[in-house]
Design a protein around this motif. Structure first.
Motif, PDB file in Angstrom:
ATOM      1  N   ILE A 416      -5.294  26.017  -0.699  1.00  0.00           N
ATOM      2  CA  ILE A 416      -4.449  25.643  -1.832  1.00  0.00           C
ATOM      3  C   ILE A 416      -3.496  24.541  -1.387  1.00  0.00           C
ATOM      4  O   ILE A 416      -2.706  24.728  -0.459  1.00  0.00           O
ATOM      5  CB  ILE A 416      -3.663  26.851  -2.359  1.00  0.00           C
ATOM      6  N   LYS A 417      -3.565  23.400  -2.064  1.00  0.00           N
ATOM      7  CA  LYS A 417      -2.696  22.277  -1.748  1.00  0.00           C
ATOM      8  C   LYS A 417      -2.200  21.640  -3.040  1.00  0.00           C
ATOM      9  O   LYS A 417      -2.794  21.799  -4.108  1.00  0.00           O
ATOM     10  CB  LYS A 417      -3.451  21.216  -0.927  1.00  0.00           C
ATOM     11  N   THR A 418      -1.117  20.900  -2.918  1.00  0.00           N
ATOM     12  CA  THR A 418      -0.613  20.114  -4.037  1.00  0.00           C
ATOM     13  C   THR A 418      -0.989  18.653  -3.811  1.00  0.00           C
ATOM     14  O   THR A 418      -0.614  18.059  -2.798  1.00  0.00           O
ATOM     15  CB  THR A 418       0.906  20.235  -4.174  1.00  0.00           C
ATOM     16  N   TYR A 419      -1.754  18.106  -4.750  1.00  0.00           N
ATOM     17  CA  TYR A 419      -2.176  16.715  -4.659  1.00  0.00           C
ATOM     18  C   TYR A 419      -1.208  15.850  -5.460  1.00  0.00           C
ATOM     19  O   TYR A 419      -0.991  16.081  -6.659  1.00  0.00           O
ATOM     20  CB  TYR A 419      -3.600  16.545  -5.189  1.00  0.00           C
ATOM     21  N   ASP A 420      -0.617  14.849  -4.780  1.00  0.00           N
ATOM     22  CA  ASP A 420       0.347  13.973  -5.428  1.00  0.00           C
ATOM     23  C   ASP A 420      -0.341  13.077  -6.452  1.00  0.00           C
ATOM     24  O   ASP A 420      -1.516  12.727  -6.316  1.00  0.00           O
ATOM     25  CB  ASP A 420       1.052  13.096  -4.388  1.00  0.00           C
ATOM     26  N   ALA A 421       0.423  12.668  -7.477  1.00  0.00           N
ATOM     27  CA  ALA A 421      -0.093  11.777  -8.512  1.00  0.00           C
ATOM     28  C   ALA A 421      -0.164  10.349  -7.996  1.00  0.00           C
ATOM     29  O   ALA A 421       0.616   9.922  -7.144  1.00  0.00           O
ATOM     30  CB  ALA A 421       0.805  11.847  -9.750  1.00  0.00           C
ATOM     31  N   ASP A 422      -1.114   9.617  -8.527  1.00  0.00           N
ATOM     32  CA  ASP A 422      -1.300   8.194  -8.178  1.00  0.00           C
ATOM     33  C   ASP A 422      -1.860   7.503  -9.413  1.00  0.00           C
ATOM     34  O   ASP A 422      -3.060   7.307  -9.547  1.00  0.00           O
ATOM     35  CB  ASP A 422      -2.259   8.072  -6.988  1.00  0.00           C
ATOM     36  N   THR A 423      -0.967   7.146 -10.340  1.00  0.00           N
ATOM     37  CA  THR A 423      -1.410   6.735 -11.676  1.00  0.00           C
ATOM     38  C   THR A 423      -0.987   5.336 -12.075  1.00  0.00           C
ATOM     39  O   THR A 423      -1.193   4.942 -13.213  1.00  0.00           O
ATOM     40  CB  THR A 423      -0.855   7.709 -12.722  1.00  0.00           C
ATOM     41  N   GLU A 424      -0.393   4.572 -11.183  1.00  0.00           N
ATOM     42  CA  GLU A 424       0.057   3.229 -11.543  1.00  0.00           C
ATOM     43  C   GLU A 424      -0.624   2.209 -10.645  1.00  0.00           C
ATOM     44  O   GLU A 424      -1.132   2.542  -9.576  1.00  0.00           O
ATOM     45  CB  GLU A 424       1.574   3.123 -11.408  1.00  0.00           C
ATOM     46  N   GLY A 425      -0.629   0.957 -11.084  1.00  0.00           N
ATOM     47  CA  GLY A 425      -1.252  -0.076 -10.263  1.00  0.00           C
ATOM     48  C   GLY A 425      -1.044  -1.455 -10.827  1.00  0.00           C
ATOM     49  O   GLY A 425      -0.547  -1.638 -11.930  1.00  0.00           O
ATOM     50  N   GLY A 426      -1.450  -2.444 -10.075  1.00  0.00           N
ATOM     51  CA  GLY A 426      -1.332  -3.827 -10.475  1.00  0.00           C
ATOM     52  C   GLY A 426      -2.051  -4.718  -9.499  1.00  0.00           C
ATOM     53  O   GLY A 426      -2.557  -4.288  -8.465  1.00  0.00           O
ATOM     54  N   ALA A 427      -2.119  -6.010  -9.820  1.00  0.00           N
ATOM     55  CA  ALA A 427      -2.862  -6.959  -9.004  1.00  0.00           C
ATOM     56  C   ALA A 427      -2.200  -7.199  -7.653  1.00  0.00           C
ATOM     57  O   ALA A 427      -2.869  -7.429  -6.653  1.00  0.00           O
ATOM     58  CB  ALA A 427      -3.014  -8.279  -9.756  1.00  0.00           C
ATOM     59  N   ALA A 428      -0.868  -7.198  -7.619  1.00  0.00           N
ATOM     60  CA  ALA A 428      -0.130  -7.317  -6.351  1.00  0.00           C
ATOM     61  C   ALA A 428       0.881  -6.183  -6.359  1.00  0.00           C
ATOM     62  O   ALA A 428       2.036  -6.352  -6.727  1.00  0.00           O
ATOM     63  CB  ALA A 428       0.549  -8.680  -6.247  1.00  0.00           C
ATOM     64  N   TYR A 429       0.445  -5.034  -5.953  1.00  0.00           N
ATOM     65  CA  TYR A 429       1.179  -3.801  -6.219  1.00  0.00           C
ATOM     66  C   TYR A 429       1.444  -3.043  -4.933  1.00  0.00           C
ATOM     67  O   TYR A 429       0.583  -2.948  -4.059  1.00  0.00           O
ATOM     68  CB  TYR A 429       0.350  -2.933  -7.174  1.00  0.00           C
TER      69      TYR A 429
END
Length: 943
Positions: A416-429
């Motif tokens: 059981i683990k907690t997976y962090d969110a990764d929901t944003e992005g961009g071309a130079a991010y």
């Protein structure tokens, strides 16, 4: 007439009845029948539109652009029609390319893009002398381009990209002096660009990215003065870029070159190409400073100079650069103050991984437009990973749901683990989280085709294939995507990368033909080159977890990087679907977490339990005989190579399952296997009846384990378990020398010289200087190639296992025949007269020349290729020995090989072998490389 023909006729009559002044228009009966045959061959089972035009109009009604046959009805006073254009795009056609196309003598264009067509291009198409455009992009076509296409003098456009074509480009394409567009992107083409291409002076677009070409970018490109687009991204070429070839290309608006091997070079001269809107020179080993003339160019849509060796300062006052829509200078050696204009631009600019002088930015944790990650050389922050503050505590794990929301208390493999969110992005991010960061470089060009529910960098399961929520979303990147873990404790970690291909279909449509290929780096080390998610997982919509081991030192940082090197497809199922794709990342330390405390009683209990376990293990090992005295063989092997356990070997080969058996020879069987990290291996299981004893076993290991050479098969290790002796090799696709050379029965395939020398080296065909000193050179490669060449001609192995006094060498026999001026006797007698004697003589002479005792007298491989292709003559062979070869010795060798052949015929006629089974070599007769079954069917084939 069948139902399809009836529908076709109705469609034609419908268009004729609506055509002005065409009451008596007719379609040529031969073309009508040919059109029906063409549709059947292509797999077109439904109807399509037939439209007409005359000399006052042109085809182009967008309403019918996807599935239309166009006829010109201006012949014979507007009473006769001929088919001129066939557009069948995105029709899910599953057939092959029709030879019946040659019956349409007025045909000007054939467009079959975005289908599921297979097979090869018919050579007969070369007779279509009115054809102007061939578009076959996005299919599953294969084979080489037929040289006959070079006969179509009217051809102006040839589009073959996103298929599976291979082989060298035929020089005859250089005859297409009217061609303006040549698109060959994303195939498997090899070899150098033919010098005949210098004549293609009408070219405006030349796209050959994502192939396996070799050699350097040719200088004759300077002759293509009308060129507008030149795309060589991931083509396989080596540098440097010819500096001055662009001075005459003043119309160039799109220049893209990437991933060149070879030496460093300076920035190419682009002074005259002032209309460039896209300039990509990525990973091309370019050094020096940014040229001043960049300021004089039209503002760039894309300026990508990432992953080079550029140094010096970025211009402080640059109106042109400040107006660029995308700038990527990632991974260079740029220094100096960060220009002010980089703060004010509204467009993406990536300056990560440089050595710029920058202070603390106003927003230190995230940036959508300006990526400065790992670019700080001075300032208040001493950490090279800019914005990552000092660590008050350390951690030993990391879990990220790439492209998805937070998953608290999520179970993976029972933990059981907690997976962090990764929901944003961009071309130079870049963005920093509690103990990890992310940095992206690059934007998708022409991404208008993305599904409405997706943005450029966070993608979802487009076809609802996945059940596990961890794989429903993923993060994508067009060039480079890096995850950084920081504040990690020192030690060894297991890095698990979770992948699933969720953007391609798994049906028989063009949407399933995509190939996503990228590289994986862990701590700066290339761990997977040309990694293909679908191939590793066994299909799209399936999960593959790739595990790696990484060491974190005193810096406390872990770098996981994905990089697109220009391979794979870029327009399937729509434009801009390519580059790295990652679903999740999990990292855990392979050691207890520090800082925990426990009672003295607990410590005593743990120690006591550990002692008991150790004792039990020792007892078990002793009972199994594992702790007895090691043989001298095992002790000697420990000093030379890695040792595998028999349990590991059995797991890798599924307990030596017969389905994994890939060969059998005089020394035992060979099995294909898979190690836990995905490495494919070949396991040689030495037979108890083998003539290879302990001495030969140690000799083979000692020789191969000490060699490091690109053309030698690698020895991963061995296994000694009782009387079991096993060798673990790098897996080679062609199983064995015999199969690699001769395939099935007597069908011969052409080997490129690195492959042949790799195989020859595996079998121990050593040059004299190697046998004397234990090192390999290019000249030794040439020697091995010569041996293989003589074996191909003669059908004999280089050495024959006999008593010492009866041992003969193929090379010695060749030299005897040379002295007797009777080299043709070396040719396999079973060929009879069914071969080209001149070509055979060239091969024999080349083989003898390559096996010269004096290394300096051996030719280079480029000379060998020229000799075999007939471009230069084979030099006169000079005798190397003063030995007198008498007739008795010649007759003894002749009789010896004759006996070998007779024994082989007797032996092979009494055996039956499965055509699809593993290749088997007789242990009693090793001289013949390709035993022939002399039955009636064989002779029927030969005749």
């Amino acid at each position: 007439m069948n139902s399809f023909g009836f529908l076709l006729l109705l469609a034609f009559l419908a268009f004729c009845s609506n055509f002005a002044s065409a009451a008596n228009c007719t379609l040529d009966s031969n073309e009508e029948k040919a059109l029906e045959d063409i549709a059947r061959t292509l797999g077109k089972n439904d109807n399509y539109t037939i439209s007409s035009y005359d000399n006052s109009t042109t085809p182009g009604d967008s309403k019918y652009s996807e599935s239309t046959v166009w006829c010109n009805c201006s012949f014979a006073g507007n009473t006769s029609c001929h088919i001129t254009h066939i557009w069948l795009k995105s029709q899910n056609l599953t057939g092959v390319l029709p030879t019946e196309l040659t019956k349409l003598s007025y045909l000007q264009e054939i467009d079959l893009t975005r289908n599921y067509l297979n097979g090869t291009i018919p050579a007969e198409w070369g007779s279509l002398n009115n054809l102007q455009s061939i578009s076959l992009g996005v299919n599953r076509l294969n084979g080489s381009i037929p040289k006959e296409l070079g006969n179509i003098a009217t051809l102006t456009s040839l589009v073959l990209e996103f298929n599976d074509f291979s082989g060298n480009l035929p020089p005859e394409l250089g005859n297409l002096t009217r061609i303006e567009r040549l698109h060959l992107t994303s195939n498997n083409f090899t070899g150098e660009l033919p010098p005949e291409f210098a004549k293609l002076t009408a070219l405006k677009e030349f796209r050959i990215g994502g192939n396996q070409f070799s050699g350097k970018i040719p200088d004759y490109i300077r002759n293509w003065t009308l060129l507008e687009k030149l795309v060589m991204v991931g083509s396989g070429f080596s540098g440097p870029i010819p500096s001055s070839i662009f001075l005459s290309l003043k119309n160039l608006s799109d220049l893209q070159i990437s991933d060149l091997s070879g030496p460093d070079s300076t920035f190419p001269q682009l002074n005259e190409t002032t209309n460039l809107s896209i300039l990509t020179l990525r990973n091309c080993n370019i050094n020096g400073t940014l040229p001043a003339y960049l300021e004089n160019m039209t503002p760039f849509d894309i300026l990508d100079l990432s992953f080079n060796k550029l140094s010096g300062q970025i211009p402080n006052n640059s109106t042109n650069l400040s107006k660029a829509k995308h700038i990527y200078l990632t991974g260079n050696y740029l220094t100096g103050l960060l220009p002010e204009w980089t703060e004010n631009t509204n467009h993406p600019i990536d300056l990560s991984y440089n050595s710029l002088t920058i202070g603390e930015p106003t927003e230190c944790t995230k940036s959508e437009k300006r990526n400065l990650f790992a670019s700080s050389s001075t300032g208040n922050n001493s950490n090279p990973y800019f914005c990552a503050s000092g660590c008050s505590t350390t951690t030993t794990s990391l879990h990220i749901n790439s492209g998805g929301q937070i998953l608290p208390n999520f179970s993976v493999d029972g933990s059981i683990k907690t997976y962090d969110a990764d929901t944003e992005g961009g071309a130079a991010y870049f963005k920093l989280e509690k103990n990890w960061a992310i940095s992206n470089t690059g934007d998708y060009v022409d991404a208008s085709g993305f599904l409405p529910s997706q943005n450029h960098f966070i993608v979802s399961d487009a076809y609802n294939m996945m059940n596990d929520i961890l794989y429903k979303t993923a993060r994508a990147s067009p060039i480079s995507l890096t995850y950084y873990g920081y504040c990690l404790g020192d030690g060894t970690y297991t890095v698990s990368l979770h992948f699933a291909e969720i953007m391609f279909t798994n049906d028989k449509t063009y949407s399933s033909l995509g190939r996503r290929v990228f590289n994986i780096y862990i701590q700066g080390k290339l761990e997977r080159e040309n990694f293909d998610i679908a191939k590793a997982a066994g299909g799209v919509g399936k999960v593959t977890i790739q595990n790696f081991t990484a060491v974190v030192n005193s810096s406390g940082t872990l770098e996981i990087r994905f990089y697109w090197a220009g391979k794979g497809t870029t327009a399937i199922p729509f434009k801009s679907v390519y580059g790295p794709l990652i679903s999740a990342i999990s990292v855990h330390g392979d050691f207890p977490r520090q800082g925990s405390s426990m009672s003295a009683g607990a410590v005593v209990g743990i120690v006591a339990a550990g002692v008991i376990i150790i004792i039990l293990v020792f007892v078990l090992l002793w009972l199994r005989g594992c702790l007895g005295p090691k043989s001298s063989l095992a002790r000697g092997l420990e000093l030379q190579t890695s040792l595998f356990s028999l349990r590991q070997i059995k797991a890798a080969t599924n307990n030596f399952d017969i389905t994994n058996k890939i060969g059998e020879g005089g020394f035992g069987s060979v099995y294909k296997g898979f190690l836990p990290d995905g490495t494919i291996i070949a396991v040689k299981l030495l037979s108890s009846k083998s003539k290879q004893g302990n001495r030969e076993f140690i000799t083979e290991i000692g020789m191969i384990s000490g060699l490091q050479h690109p053309y030698l098969v690698k020895l991963y290790g061995c296994c000694v378990d009782g009387d079991q002796l096993l060798l673990v090799y790098e897996y080679m696709e062609n199983n064995s020398l015999a199969r690699a050379l001769f395939g099935q029965e007597e069908s011969r395939i052409k080997l490129d010289w690195p492959t042949s020398t790799r195989i020859a080296g595996t079998y121990g065909y050593m040059a004299p200087e190697y046998a004397m000193h234990g090192y390999l050179t290019n000249k030794a490669d040439v020697y091995s190639f010569g041996v293989v060449t003589l074996e191909i001609v003669s059908g004999k192995n280089n050495t024959v296992r006999r008593a010492m006094e009866e041992s003969f060498l193929l090379l010695e026999w060749a030299h005897i025949l040379k002295e007797k001026d009777n080299l043709m006797e070396l040719v396999d007698p079973r060929l009879g007269s069914d071969f080209n004697k001149e070509e055979a003589m060239v091969m024999i002479k080349v083989g003898i020349l390559c096996t010269n005792v004096t290394a300096a007298r051996r030719p280079t491989m480029s000379s060998v290729v020229s000799m075999l292709e007939g471009r230069i003559l084979v030099p006169e062979l000079v005798s190397e020995s003063s030995e007198v070869f008498d007739e008795m010795k010649l007759e003894a060798m002749r009789q010896y090989y004759r006996n070998i052949e007779e024994n082989e015929i007797i032996e092979t006629t009494t055996q039956s072998a499965s055509k699809d089974g593993p290749w088997t070599a007789s242990s009693s007769s090793a001289a013949d490389l390709y035993p022939v079954h002399l039955d009636s069917s064989y002779w029927d084939k030969r005749n």
